[in-house]
Design a protein around this motif. Structure first.
Motif, PDB file in Angstrom:
ATOM      1  N   GLY A  36      39.482  49.059  44.054  1.00 26.98           N
ATOM      2  CA  GLY A  36      39.882  48.685  45.404  1.00 26.98           C
ATOM      3  C   GLY A  36      40.627  47.360  45.432  1.00 26.98           C
ATOM      4  N   LEU A  37      40.107  46.375  44.695  1.00 24.99           N
ATOM      5  CA  LEU A  37      40.774  45.075  44.636  1.00 24.99           C
ATOM      6  C   LEU A  37      42.179  45.195  44.051  1.00 24.99           C
ATOM      7  CD1 LEU A  37      37.834  42.814  43.361  1.00 24.99           C
ATOM      8  CD2 LEU A  37      39.043  42.547  45.541  1.00 24.99           C
ATOM      9  N   LEU A  38      42.286  45.924  42.941  1.00 20.71           N
ATOM     10  CA  LEU A  38      43.585  46.045  42.275  1.00 20.71           C
ATOM     11  C   LEU A  38      44.558  46.885  43.091  1.00 20.71           C
ATOM     12  CD1 LEU A  38      42.570  46.493  38.518  1.00 20.71           C
ATOM     13  CD2 LEU A  38      43.213  44.413  39.736  1.00 20.71           C
ATOM     14  N   ALA A  39      44.065  47.967  43.714  1.00 19.25           N
ATOM     15  CA  ALA A  39      44.945  48.826  44.506  1.00 19.25           C
ATOM     16  C   ALA A  39      45.540  48.054  45.679  1.00 19.25           C
ATOM     17  CB  ALA A  39      44.179  50.048  45.002  1.00 19.25           C
ATOM     18  N   ARG A  40      44.714  47.281  46.359  1.00 20.91           N
ATOM     19  CA  ARG A  40      45.205  46.511  47.502  1.00 20.91           C
ATOM     20  C   ARG A  40      46.122  45.372  47.042  1.00 20.91           C
ATOM     21  NH1 ARG A  40      42.046  47.225  52.285  1.00 20.91           N
ATOM     22  NH2 ARG A  40      40.365  48.740  51.966  1.00 20.91           N
ATOM     23  N   TYR A  41      45.812  44.766  45.895  1.00 17.78           N
ATOM     24  CA  TYR A  41      46.606  43.644  45.398  1.00 17.78           C
ATOM     25  C   TYR A  41      47.928  44.112  44.780  1.00 17.78           C
ATOM     26  CZ  TYR A  41      47.796  39.497  42.599  1.00 17.78           C
ATOM     27  OH  TYR A  41      48.435  38.416  42.039  1.00 17.78           O
ATOM     28  N   PHE A  42      47.867  45.184  43.976  1.00 20.59           N
ATOM     29  CA  PHE A  42      49.062  45.674  43.300  1.00 20.59           C
ATOM     30  C   PHE A  42      49.977  46.472  44.228  1.00 20.59           C
ATOM     31  CE2 PHE A  42      46.786  45.933  38.907  1.00 20.59           C
ATOM     32  CZ  PHE A  42      46.866  44.558  38.782  1.00 20.59           C
ATOM     33  N   LYS A 164      33.008  40.923  34.769  1.00 12.47           N
ATOM     34  CA  LYS A 164      34.412  41.322  34.868  1.00 12.47           C
ATOM     35  C   LYS A 164      34.850  41.442  36.323  1.00 12.47           C
ATOM     36  CE  LYS A 164      35.475  45.574  33.896  1.00 12.47           C
ATOM     37  NZ  LYS A 164      35.651  46.818  33.117  1.00 12.47           N
ATOM     38  N   LEU A 165      33.974  41.979  37.156  1.00 10.81           N
ATOM     39  CA  LEU A 165      34.278  42.086  38.587  1.00 10.81           C
ATOM     40  C   LEU A 165      34.525  40.708  39.187  1.00 10.81           C
ATOM     41  CD1 LEU A 165      34.472  43.516  41.323  1.00 10.81           C
ATOM     42  CD2 LEU A 165      31.960  43.499  41.420  1.00 10.81           C
ATOM     43  N   ALA A 166      33.683  39.743  38.846  1.00 11.24           N
ATOM     44  CA  ALA A 166      33.850  38.385  39.363  1.00 11.24           C
ATOM     45  C   ALA A 166      35.182  37.786  38.917  1.00 11.24           C
ATOM     46  CB  ALA A 166      32.694  37.507  38.909  1.00 11.24           C
ATOM     47  N   LEU A 167      35.549  38.030  37.657  1.00 13.07           N
ATOM     48  CA  LEU A 167      36.810  37.488  37.147  1.00 13.07           C
ATOM     49  C   LEU A 167      38.019  38.178  37.772  1.00 13.07           C
ATOM     50  CD1 LEU A 167      35.922  37.006  33.370  1.00 13.07           C
ATOM     51  CD2 LEU A 167      36.302  35.224  35.083  1.00 13.07           C
ATOM     52  N   VAL A 168      37.916  39.487  38.014  1.00 11.00           N
ATOM     53  CA  VAL A 168      39.004  40.199  38.689  1.00 11.00           C
ATOM     54  C   VAL A 168      39.219  39.611  40.086  1.00 11.00           C
ATOM     55  CG1 VAL A 168      39.679  42.404  39.745  1.00 11.00           C
ATOM     56  CG2 VAL A 168      38.824  42.351  37.402  1.00 11.00           C
ATOM     57  N   TYR A 169      38.128  39.398  40.800  1.00 15.00           N
ATOM     58  CA  TYR A 169      38.225  38.793  42.139  1.00 15.00           C
ATOM     59  C   TYR A 169      38.880  37.416  42.057  1.00 15.00           C
ATOM     60  CZ  TYR A 169      36.845  36.762  46.613  1.00 15.00           C
ATOM     61  OH  TYR A 169      36.853  36.142  47.834  1.00 15.00           O
ATOM     62  N   LEU A 170      38.477  36.622  41.048  1.00 16.50           N
ATOM     63  CA  LEU A 170      39.053  35.295  40.878  1.00 16.50           C
ATOM     64  C   LEU A 170      40.547  35.382  40.579  1.00 16.50           C
ATOM     65  CD1 LEU A 170      38.617  32.222  40.612  1.00 16.50           C
ATOM     66  CD2 LEU A 170      38.086  32.613  38.185  1.00 16.50           C
ATOM     67  N   PHE A 171      40.941  36.331  39.727  1.00 12.77           N
ATOM     68  CA  PHE A 171      42.356  36.496  39.384  1.00 12.77           C
ATOM     69  C   PHE A 171      43.176  36.897  40.612  1.00 12.77           C
ATOM     70  CE2 PHE A 171      42.856  37.120  34.534  1.00 12.77           C
ATOM     71  CZ  PHE A 171      42.043  36.019  34.299  1.00 12.77           C
ATOM     72  N   VAL A 172      42.588  37.750  41.458  1.00 15.06           N
ATOM     73  CA  VAL A 172      43.280  38.148  42.686  1.00 15.06           C
ATOM     74  C   VAL A 172      43.491  36.937  43.582  1.00 15.06           C
ATOM     75  CG1 VAL A 172      43.063  39.471  44.832  1.00 15.06           C
ATOM     76  CG2 VAL A 172      42.541  40.548  42.643  1.00 15.06           C
ATOM     77  N   PRO A 179      49.941  42.185  34.517  1.00 11.58           N
ATOM     78  CA  PRO A 179      49.559  42.435  33.115  1.00 11.58           C
ATOM     79  C   PRO A 179      48.406  41.584  32.609  1.00 11.58           C
ATOM     80  CG  PRO A 179      51.950  42.359  33.340  1.00 11.58           C
ATOM     81  CD  PRO A 179      51.376  41.879  34.641  1.00 11.58           C
ATOM     82  N   ARG A 180      48.229  40.382  33.186  1.00 11.27           N
ATOM     83  CA  ARG A 180      47.172  39.502  32.680  1.00 11.27           C
ATOM     84  C   ARG A 180      45.772  40.013  33.004  1.00 11.27           C
ATOM     85  NH1 ARG A 180      49.445  33.311  33.716  1.00 11.27           N
ATOM     86  NH2 ARG A 180      51.346  33.543  32.437  1.00 11.27           N
ATOM     87  N   PHE A 181      45.638  40.860  33.999  1.00 10.89           N
ATOM     88  CA  PHE A 181      44.328  41.436  34.308  1.00 10.89           C
ATOM     89  C   PHE A 181      43.784  42.238  33.124  1.00 10.89           C
ATOM     90  CE2 PHE A 181      45.719  40.397  38.533  1.00 10.89           C
ATOM     91  CZ  PHE A 181      44.565  40.233  39.285  1.00 10.89           C
ATOM     92  N   ALA A 182      44.680  42.834  32.355  1.00 12.09           N
ATOM     93  CA  ALA A 182      44.246  43.696  31.252  1.00 12.09           C
ATOM     94  C   ALA A 182      43.441  42.945  30.203  1.00 12.09           C
ATOM     95  CB  ALA A 182      45.470  44.361  30.612  1.00 12.09           C
ATOM     96  N   TRP A 183      43.687  41.636  30.071  1.00 14.58           N
ATOM     97  CA  TRP A 183      42.952  40.868  29.066  1.00 14.58           C
ATOM     98  C   TRP A 183      41.470  40.748  29.402  1.00 14.58           C
ATOM     99  CZ3 TRP A 183      44.826  40.109  24.455  1.00 14.58           C
ATOM    100  CH2 TRP A 183      46.213  40.118  24.277  1.00 14.58           C
ATOM    101  N   LEU A 184      41.096  40.957  30.664  1.00  8.78           N
ATOM    102  CA  LEU A 184      39.676  40.934  31.031  1.00  8.78           C
ATOM    103  C   LEU A 184      38.926  42.099  30.388  1.00  8.78           C
ATOM    104  CD1 LEU A 184      39.904  40.003  34.828  1.00  8.78           C
ATOM    105  CD2 LEU A 184      39.472  38.493  32.859  1.00  8.78           C
ATOM    106  N   TRP A 185      39.588  43.232  30.215  1.00 10.80           N
ATOM    107  CA  TRP A 185      38.955  44.379  29.570  1.00 10.80           C
ATOM    108  C   TRP A 185      38.754  44.109  28.074  1.00 10.80           C
ATOM    109  CZ3 TRP A 185      40.585  44.620  34.302  1.00 10.80           C
ATOM    110  CH2 TRP A 185      40.072  45.577  35.175  1.00 10.80           C
ATOM    111  N   ALA A 186      39.710  43.431  27.462  1.00 15.47           N
ATOM    112  CA  ALA A 186      39.557  43.054  26.058  1.00 15.47           C
ATOM    113  C   ALA A 186      38.411  42.062  25.888  1.00 15.47           C
ATOM    114  CB  ALA A 186      40.867  42.452  25.541  1.00 15.47           C
ATOM    115  N   LEU A 187      38.309  41.101  26.808  1.00 14.94           N
ATOM    116  CA  LEU A 187      37.220  40.123  26.758  1.00 14.94           C
ATOM    117  C   LEU A 187      35.870  40.806  26.914  1.00 14.94           C
ATOM    118  CD1 LEU A 187      36.180  37.187  26.787  1.00 14.94           C
ATOM    119  CD2 LEU A 187      36.573  37.169  29.262  1.00 14.94           C
TER     120      LEU A 187
END
Length: 418
Positions: A36-42, A164-172, A179-187
């Motif tokens: 939901g966060l990514l869909a609304r942001y992207f 990861k959810l907290a970091l995604v929210y912070l990135f938004v 593209p930088r969001f993808a590095w959270l999955w690697a982390l």
């Protein structure tokens, strides 16, 4: 009944299922919140590219599954604790080598411009997860599965998912580029891998004790080869709808379709994880074929009932889920979602039937099954997508699942009938 409940295998499996349920519920909530966060942001177009990058990753990831759990877990159960270091060490080296090669090939493809630039940037980061998922997480998790004790992995996955959810929210909030969001999955993958390695070492006197046994390494590379190709075919089948839709519809429409499928796939994953956690106690360790038949029949009925119940709820709440999670720009995904949730029923039944193939190491049957499902889905997609668009892709998935279930039932009938 009380004696059955008190049986140690059943008690362990029941506890495992409770933790599995908590972990799956956490993952579903986190996945929906992140989507939901990514869909609304992207927005639909970039979200479609994000989903397509994830699709490419999930098609590439099975390359790293050489010596999968279907080979490793029965080997651990059969050889016991005395050979555990050799079994896990040999599997780790094999998986790490293949994963590193797969990562290098993915980066080379991205550098060569084989994908859309934004998709390629996302995929380059997401692909790093391959270096941790199977060599580190997969090997330790196979050991935990052999013990019917997945709690350490499940708890770690829940904690990292919330992080990861907290970091995604912070990135938004920081307006970070897509593209930088993808590095959270690697982390996330790296953290889970390190935690599980530490847990394993603490359970074994503070050291891993893994070693490579050349004969075992060769056995894993050869015995698992057919299963490996079969799993590649399986995941190609599962993602074939998006691979073929990408050439037929816009990235915005692909984003709406993928939004519906993402929620559904998190639900379907419950059936797969349920099958994995109960396999050692109720299928792999049972020797009498009549008992295996009874167990599998009951588990199939249980999986079907669970998936039907879930599909009814998701179907009824489809409009609320899509609009609340993804926003009004994704309203076209509602009817797609209401249809695709019913794919969970054949997916759940197939996952249980597949355990019999794994128990008896019917590798060529498994390969034939997924080749057939892939071929059926490809033909149906080829005919249906130009006519009915995204709904044609759902028809292709349904046809492929039915083909896979039919092969399972045919093998079970031949192998386990009195």
């Amino acid at each position: 009944m009380l004696r059955r409940i008190a049986h140690p295998d059943i008690a362990k499996a029941a506890a495992n299922i409770v933790w599995l349920g908590l972990e799956r519920l956490t993952q579903i909530v986190v996945a929906i919140a992140i989507a939901g966060l990514l869909a609304r942001y992207f927005g639909p177009e970039v979200f479609g590219k994000w989903q397509y990058a994830n699709t490419l990753l999930l098609v590439l990831a099975p390359i790293t599954w050489v010596c999968g759990a279907e080979i490793l877990v029965p080997t651990i159960v059969r050889r016991g604790e005395s050979d555990l270091g050799a079994v896990l060490g040999s599997a780790f080296v094999l998986r790490l080598t293949v994963s590193a090669l797969a990562l290098a090939a993915t980066w080379a493809g991205v550098a060569a411009g084989l994908t859309d630039p934004i998709v390629g940037a996302m995929l380059a980061a997401l692909a790093v997860t391959m270096l941790f998922r199977e060599p580190f997480i997969g090997v330790v998790n196979s050991w935990l599965q052999s013990l019917t004790y997945s709690k350490p992995q499940l708890v770690t996955s829940m904690m990292t998912a919330l992080g990861k959810l907290a970091l995604v929210y912070l990135f938004v909030r920081m307006a970070v580029t897509a593209p930088r969001f993808a590095w959270l999955w690697a982390l996330e993958a790296a953290v889970i891998g390190v935690v599980l390695l530490i847990y394993y070492a603490r359970r074994h006197g503070g050291r891993l004790g893994w070693r490579v046994e050349p004969a075992l390494l060769r056995h894993f590379a050869s015995a698992g080869a057919v299963f490996w190709v079969g799993l590649i075919c399986m995941y190609l089948f599962l993602k074939l709808d998006r691979l073929m839709l990408e050439r037929a519809i816009s990235f915005a429409d692909l984003g709406r379709y993928s939004a519906a499928q993402q929620i559904n796939e998190n639900w379907i994953a419950l059936a797969l994880m349920l099958a994995q956690t109960i396999a050692p106690a109720f299928v792999y360790r049972v020797q009498e074929r009549a008992q295996v038949m009874r167990n599998v029949a009951r588990l199939m009925l249980f999986a079907a009932a669970l998936m039907i119940g879930g599909a009814l709820v998701l179907d009824a709440l489809g409009s609320i889920i899509i609009t609340r999670v993804f926003g009004p720009n994704f309203a076209d995904a509602i009817p797609i979602f209401r249809w695709c949730v019913w794919l969970s029923v054949p997916a759940g039944v197939e996952a249980i039937g597949n355990l019999v193939l794994l128990k008896y190491q019917a590798k060529f049957v498994l390969l034939t099954k997924w080749l057939l499902a892939l071929a059926v889905a490809f033909v149906v997609n080829l005919l249906a997508i130009p006519r009915i668009g995204a709904y044609g892709a759902l028809v292709g998935l349904a046809a492929g699942y039915c083909a896979a279930v039919a092969v399972n039932l045919y093998y079970i009938r031949l192998k386990l009938r009195p």
